[in-house]
Design an enzyme around this catalytic site. Structure first.
Site, short mmCIF file in Angstrom:
data_model
loop_
_atom_site.label_atom_id
_atom_site.label_comp_id
_atom_site.label_asym_id
_atom_site.label_seq_id
_atom_site.Cartn_x
_atom_site.Cartn_y
_atom_site.Cartn_z
N SER A 141 3.67 -2.22 10.64
CA SER A 141 4.76 -1.80 10.90
C SER A 141 5.74 -3.04 10.33
CB SER A 141 5.13 -1.52 12.42
OG SER A 141 4.57 -0.30 12.01
N ASN B 45 0.45 -1.21 -0.34
CA ASN B 45 0.01 0.37 0.56
C ASN B 45 0.82 1.50 0.50
OD1 ASN B 45 -2.09 2.20 0.09
ND2 ASN B 45 -2.31 0.94 2.80
N GLY C 83 2.38 2.51 11.08
CA GLY C 83 3.88 4.19 10.43
C GLY C 83 4.20 3.87 11.87
N LYS D 109 0.02 3.76 -0.07
CA LYS D 109 -0.69 5.34 -0.21
C LYS D 109 -0.13 6.64 -0.33
CE LYS D 109 -0.18 3.68 4.44
NZ LYS D 109 0.26 3.34 6.20
N GLU E 118 -6.94 4.73 7.73
CA GLU E 118 -7.17 6.13 7.29
C GLU E 118 -7.91 6.83 6.80
OE1 GLU E 118 -2.88 5.57 5.76
OE2 GLU E 118 -2.27 5.03 7.55
N GLU F 241 -5.96 -4.65 9.87
CA GLU F 241 -4.18 -3.82 10.79
C GLU F 241 -4.68 -2.96 11.88
OE1 GLU F 241 -1.97 -3.12 6.65
OE2 GLU F 241 -4.27 -0.96 7.08
N HIS G 123 -10.05 1.33 4.21
CA HIS G 123 -8.73 1.38 5.06
C HIS G 123 -8.23 2.37 6.54
CE1 HIS G 123 -4.47 2.43 6.87
NE2 HIS G 123 -3.82 1.69 5.82
P1 PGA Z 1 2.83 0.98 7.91
O1 PGA Z 1 1.08 0.88 6.85
O2 PGA Z 1 2.89 -0.66 7.25
O3 PGA Z 1 3.25 1.53 7.30
O4 PGA Z 1 2.81 0.46 9.24
C1 PGA Z 1 0.51 0.03 7.13
C2 PGA Z 1 -0.57 0.05 5.98
O5 PGA Z 1 -1.08 1.41 6.21
O6 PGA Z 1 -1.23 -1.03 5.04
#
Ligand code: PGA
Length: 252
Positions: free
Chosen positions: A213, A9, A174, A11, A98, A168, A96
């Site tokens: 992460s 992803n 992140g 983003k 976000e 997640e 997601h």
């Molecule tokens: P990350 O994000 O690996 O940077 O923690 C994962 C995601 O939000 O899909």
């Protein structure tokens, strides 16, 4: 045998030309990883056509990070699932955290987006996960259950066969903080049970990815767990080398 999946992803990162380079890097190194691992890259909308071209002739698949809740029409700034399919997308990330958090996506919207994805032959990667307060209050099981019941339970059996779930935990996205392999297994097994309550034996075939992460140094331990079928990778998907190294984490 469930599919093993490592999905990136991206983003809102990379310019189109950088995205093409990244995709080419994944294609170039893909042969070093077991062909049993399915790699998917999910660039920003603006990169999809160019990245599709870069992936041609390889088995690395293309996904989008979102789609519109409506089929077409006067929805300024939205991108329809049919447009994504026309560019070669096979997957679309939906729900997601976000998008739930910053863009107010609710189960109601997500039901419509799921319908659009299926109507256009896209496989949704449906994300669930609790935030830190919910985890600390011991509510994480109830949170993911509700996210599944309110959306996934509305699918037909046929649609369910074409679904990927990504667990997640918001506190791990992140942040550099990863769920332990045991925490991941515990909730993945729970998610599979919630799916089985509605869809029976088909739940055993549904890939459930871990995200938050995930990186080369922890992927192998997490992927070794019985109910973890791969990862949805954010930060570490922005370097082809790291993304591929995560794929090498599969030892089962
Ligand atoms: P990350 O994000 O690996 O940077 O923690 C994962 C995601 O939000 O899909």
């Amino acid at each position: 045998m469930r599919k093993k999946i490592v999905a990136g992803n991206w983003k809102m990162n990379t310019l189109p030309a950088e995205g093409v380079e990244l995709a080419k890097g994944v294609v170039a190194g893909r042969g070093e990883v077991c062909s049993c691992v399915n790699f998917i890259v999910c660039p920003p909308f603006t990169h999809l056509a160019m990245v599709a071209e870069a992936l041609k002739g390889s088995d690395v698949e293309l996904g989008a990070q979102n789609c519109a809740a409506e089929a077409k029409g006067a929805y300024t700034g939205e991108v329809a699932a049919s447009m994504l399919a026309a560019l070669g997308c096979k997957y679309v990330i939906l729900g997601h955290s976000e998008r739930r958090q910053y863009y107010g996506e609710t189960s109601e919207t997500l039901n419509k987006k799921m319908a659009q994805a299926y109507a256009n032959g896209l496989t949704p990667i449906y994300c669930v996960g609790e935030n830190l307060d919910e985890r600390e209050a011991g509510k994480h099981f109830d949170v993911v259950k509700a996210q599944i019941e309110e959306v996934v339970y509305n699918l037909t059996e046929e649609q369910f066969k074409n679904l990927v779930i990504a667990y997640e935990p918001v506190w791990a996205i992140g942040t550099g903080k990863t769920a332990t392999a045991d925490q991941a297994q515990e909730i993945h097994a729970y998610i599979r049970k919630v799916l089985a309550d509605k869809f029976g034996a088909a739940a055993a075939e549904c890939p459930i990815l871990y995200g938050g992460s995930c990186k080369p140094s922890n992927a192998a331990e997490i992927f070794a767990k019985e109910d973890v079928d791969g990862g949805l990778i954010g930060g570490a998907a922005l370097k082809a080398e790291d993304f591929l190294a995560i794929g090498k984490g599969f030892q089962k």
